[in-house]
Design an enzyme around this catalytic site. Structure first.
Site, mmCIF file in Angstrom:
data_model
loop_
_atom_site.group_PDB
_atom_site.id
_atom_site.type_symbol
_atom_site.label_atom_id
_atom_site.label_comp_id
_atom_site.label_asym_id
_atom_site.label_seq_id
_atom_site.Cartn_x
_atom_site.Cartn_y
_atom_site.Cartn_z
ATOM 1 N N HIS A 469 0.828 -1.211 0.000
ATOM 2 C CA HIS A 469 0.000 0.000 0.000
ATOM 3 C C HIS A 469 0.860 1.257 0.000
ATOM 4 O O HIS A 469 0.672 2.156 -0.831
ATOM 5 C CB HIS A 469 -0.915 -0.004 1.229
ATOM 6 C CG HIS A 469 -1.747 1.236 1.381
ATOM 7 N ND1 HIS A 469 -3.073 1.286 1.008
ATOM 8 C CD2 HIS A 469 -1.453 2.477 1.855
ATOM 9 C CE1 HIS A 469 -3.554 2.500 1.243
ATOM 10 N NE2 HIS A 469 -2.576 3.248 1.762
ATOM 11 N N GLU A 470 1.789 1.330 0.931
ATOM 12 C CA GLU A 470 2.607 2.540 1.020
ATOM 13 C C GLU A 470 3.498 2.710 -0.207
ATOM 14 O O GLU A 470 3.780 3.842 -0.617
ATOM 15 C CB GLU A 470 3.442 2.523 2.302
ATOM 16 C CG GLU A 470 2.628 2.568 3.588
ATOM 17 C CD GLU A 470 1.651 3.739 3.644
ATOM 18 O OE1 GLU A 470 1.940 4.789 3.045
ATOM 19 O OE2 GLU A 470 0.601 3.588 4.292
ATOM 20 N N HIS A 473 1.650 4.602 -2.823
ATOM 21 C CA HIS A 473 1.815 6.052 -2.674
ATOM 22 C C HIS A 473 3.174 6.494 -3.227
ATOM 23 O O HIS A 473 3.289 7.531 -3.888
ATOM 24 C CB HIS A 473 1.735 6.439 -1.193
ATOM 25 C CG HIS A 473 0.363 6.432 -0.614
ATOM 26 N ND1 HIS A 473 -0.698 7.120 -1.180
ATOM 27 C CD2 HIS A 473 -0.127 5.834 0.509
ATOM 28 C CE1 HIS A 473 -1.775 6.943 -0.430
ATOM 29 N NE2 HIS A 473 -1.466 6.171 0.593
ATOM 30 N N HIS A 476 3.181 6.828 -6.875
ATOM 31 C CA HIS A 476 2.454 8.034 -7.282
ATOM 32 C C HIS A 476 3.398 9.237 -7.286
ATOM 33 O O HIS A 476 3.312 10.112 -8.156
ATOM 34 C CB HIS A 476 1.283 8.257 -6.323
ATOM 35 C CG HIS A 476 0.155 9.044 -6.905
ATOM 36 N ND1 HIS A 476 -0.989 9.335 -6.194
ATOM 37 C CD2 HIS A 476 -0.024 9.623 -8.110
ATOM 38 C CE1 HIS A 476 -1.811 10.032 -6.945
ATOM 39 N NE2 HIS A 476 -1.248 10.233 -8.112
#
Length: 692
Positions: A469-470, A473, A476
């Protein structure tokens, strides 16, 4: 003191901050100089005798404040990861100064006039930036009269102080409430975890064994601790955080946010916040939360019945004094994770302790997280042992594109320490921008217990998912390709920023990726098909509770920030428990929220106020978006490398690289070929039929 290291851009690769040359003594003068130089730049733009143009106004504004950005990035990252008394004292002093500085920017009438007079170039990103900046100035009070501007400045300064106070109180209480145990009270924990608990006790000046508290209500160790009393002590300590120190703080924050929203022309703080999100209206958010809550609550109750049955069968639970004919077994919220793991083992052949042996941290990171990114986006991530991070356990990696060109740097800070706040997050030290000529420097932070013997920690499936998940980010930020820093990477609405990160979670259990990284820590044997099948078969079990505790937190967040100024005015700290219960009852939820108000750092100490719903809102995009990957043949047991790469490039081009430079709904439609559909989310969480 040496020359301030923030005065000029770092000469290290990608402008990585020179951590070895930064001391706490540098921060106060660097903030002072950074704000002063930024004010000079803003004044020069506002008083420029030349007619306003795109270059001398908008692009000059985008270029301004570089020194302040540099010191802020380092300081606030360190405050979260390596807090000291001096850093916290600096934060308390600097927070109102930064708030006042921000107000000087947005309340500058000359500057606002020039921005209004500019005609943007005829390209979509520039036009979007002009609209964005004008909207931000209006939302920060540019159109208010002098008296209201002064009141707004007072509110912002006080709110900045309160947010820092909330975070400081929570850090102190999280450390103070870390739970001390005797050795025989830790039955169920593996030897590595117990050794780490002994080290944590020493670090905190305590005897015996100490388990620090993680950020959410439910603590990770509740899964393994065999003694109900041990589980209960850990859980009760978690619930106590902030109850004394943060009660009145959060009430005042709520009151002042409501007053500020009213001053700016909004009925509530939620209306003010959500107007800038993709959800657009508070009613849209409330409808989603309240429509999903009854089905989630029903699933949670049904799951609880299975847990009680398992506890009754095992005979390892505490009687609650129930009357005749009623069950004599109680499975409390403290017990729920333990019995969920037992039901998964019984019904799905999923032994979570066994499973963790296939997930050593470094292996998951390199052969899982990085491998998936290579398959999808063509990037390669290599260690940069010649570069140093801000702490001993921080590693620096370089990210290379398919042609070998450098993209940026990625820092990993995965181990828990007393000076680090709880939770997991991504942040940046440098943002990508073609205008500024900068490439990204991104950090991921987790709180994994470090084994005392120096071995790699064995991760739970939840932690593996968090790692992916991290890094979503991080992708991104790393793969951003925009001109203006305001639009770079994760500078997007809260209910869109979680879309790429939640998409990336899916690759943690995708068969192609899972079989590449999941190897036994001792034997290096690949994960057996029985465990892989068990992971997928059990994915919906526990979703009733998981969804309910998340919805409960989102409902409470929305309730606090849906109060008008008049409604909030008479609240006191004594009202918090009743307020939470009323909010949950209105939604039909019966579980303890993932975060109670007094330790809800996301909304009272961070940037998620009236926005905690965003994880679920973005999961609609995620579930539907990942269905698109599956339809392309880029996911699942038969995924081919070429299809994964083609689909990944499309996602990179349309979503990851564009930051806020494109309209969010249009970007998703360009990817999916249609508007978003909630059905895949309902299927994933076992909530089909939840919506009318």
């Amino acid at each position: 003191m040496t020359v301030n290291p923030f005065a000029q851009p770092s000469t290290l690769p990608y402008e990585l901050p020179p951590f070895d040359h930064i001391s706490e003594d540098h921060f106060r003068p660097a903030f002072r100089d950074g704000m002063a130089h930024h004010e000079q730049e803003l004044d020069a733009i506002a008083t420029n005798p030349e007619p306003p143009t795109w270059e001398n106004t908008i692009e000059a504004l985008e270029r301004s404040g570089a020194e302040l950005r540099r010191v802020s990035a380092v300081f606030f990252n360190l405050l979260g990861t390596d807090a000291t008394e001096e850093l916290e004292a600096i934060a308390a002093d600097i927070a109102p100064q930064l708030a006042a500085h921000t107000d000087k920017l947005y309340l500058n009438e000359q500057l606002y006039g020039r921005i209004t007079a500019v005609t943007p170039p005829d390209d979509p990103e520039s036009r979007r930036l002009h609209d964005h900046i004008l909207r931000q100035f209006r939302r920060h009070g540019a159109a208010l009269d002098a008296e209201d501007k002064q009141r707004l400045t007072q509110l912002n300064e006080r709110l900045s102080v309160l947010a820092e106070q909330f975070t400081h109180n929570l850090r102190e209480e999280t450390t103070r409430l870390a739970v001390a145990f005797e050795r025989d009270e830790l039955q169920g924990l593996d030897e590595g975890h117990i050794a780490s608990a002994a080290e944590d006790a020493q670090a905190l000046g305590k005897t015996g064994y100490v388990i620090p508290l993680g950020l959410p209500t439910v603590q990770e160790e509740q899964v393994a601790l065999e003694l109900p009393a041990s589980r209960a002590r850990l859980y009760e300590a978690s619930l106590q955080r902030g109850r004394g120190a943060n009660g009145q703080v959060l009430v005042e924050i709520t009151q002042l946010r409501a007053q500020r929203a009213e001053l700016l022309g909004y009925a509530t703080h939620a209306d003010y916040v959500i107007a800038e999100e993709t959800a657009a209206t508070t009613d849209a958010v409330r409808t989603m939360l309240f429509d999903l809550s009854p089905a989630a609550a029903t699933n949670a109750r049904n799951e609880l019945k299975l847990l009680v049955e398992a506890a009754e069968t095992a005979g390892d639970a505490e009687a609650d004094g129930a009357g005749a004919g009623a069950s004599a077994v109680t499975v409390t919220d403290a017990d729920r994770p333990f019995w969920e793991s037992k039901v998964r083992e019984r019904d799905y052949a999923l032994d979570e302790a066994e499973l963790s042996h296939y997930f050593p941290l470094r292996q998951v990171l390199v052969d899982g997280v990085f491998y998936a990114a290579h398959l999808l986006y063509g990037i390669t991530i290599i260690p940069r042992t010649d570069l140093t991070g801000y702490a001993a356990d921080v590693d620096v990696w370089e990210v290379l594109d398919e042609d070998g060109a450098g993209i940026g740097l990625f820092l990993t800070d995965y181990y828990a320490r007393p000076s680090k706040r709880g939770g997991a997050w991504m942040s940046t030290f440098v943002d990508q921008s073609e205008l500024l000529g900068t490439q990204p420097v991104v950090v991921n932070v987790l709180n994994i217990t470090k084994p005392a013997d120096g071995s790699q920690p064995l991760l739970s499936l939840d932690t593996v998912t968090t790692l992916f998940h991290e890094f979503g980010h991080a992708l991104h930020g790393l793969l951003s390709k925009v001109r203006y820093p305001s639009f770079s990477g994760t500078n997007v609405p809260r209910d869109y920023v979680e879309f790429p990160s939640q998409i990336n979670e899916n690759w943690a259990v995708d068969p192609t990726v899972l079989r590449h990284y999941a190897r036994h820590a001792d034997t290096q044997e690949p994960i057996p098909d029985t465990l892989v099948n068990a992971i997928h078969a059990s994915r919906q079990f526990g979703q009733g509770f998981a969804t309910s505790e998340y919805l409960a937190a989102a409902v409470i967040d929305l309730a606090w920030h849906s109060l008008s100024a008049a409604e909030a005015q008479n609240l006191t700290a004594d009202d918090i428990d009743a307020f939470e219960q009323q909010a949950l009852a209105a939604a039909g939820l019966e579980v303890t929220p993932r975060y109670r108000s007094t330790y809800f750092a996301h909304v009272f100490g961070g940037g998620y106020a009236a926005g905690y719903y965003s994880y679920l809102w973005a999961e609609v995009l995620d579930a539907d978006g990942f269905a698109w990957f599956t339809e392309q043949g880029a996911a699942g047991p038969d995924a081919e490398a070429a299809r994964m790469r083609a689909a990944g490039q499309r996602f990179r081009d349309v979503i990851l690289s564009r930051g806020a430079a494109d309209d969010y709904a249009a970007a998703f439609t360009a990817l999916r070929g249609r508007d978003k559909d909630i059905t895949p989310l309902l299927t994933r969480r076992g909530l089909r039929g939840a919506l009318p």
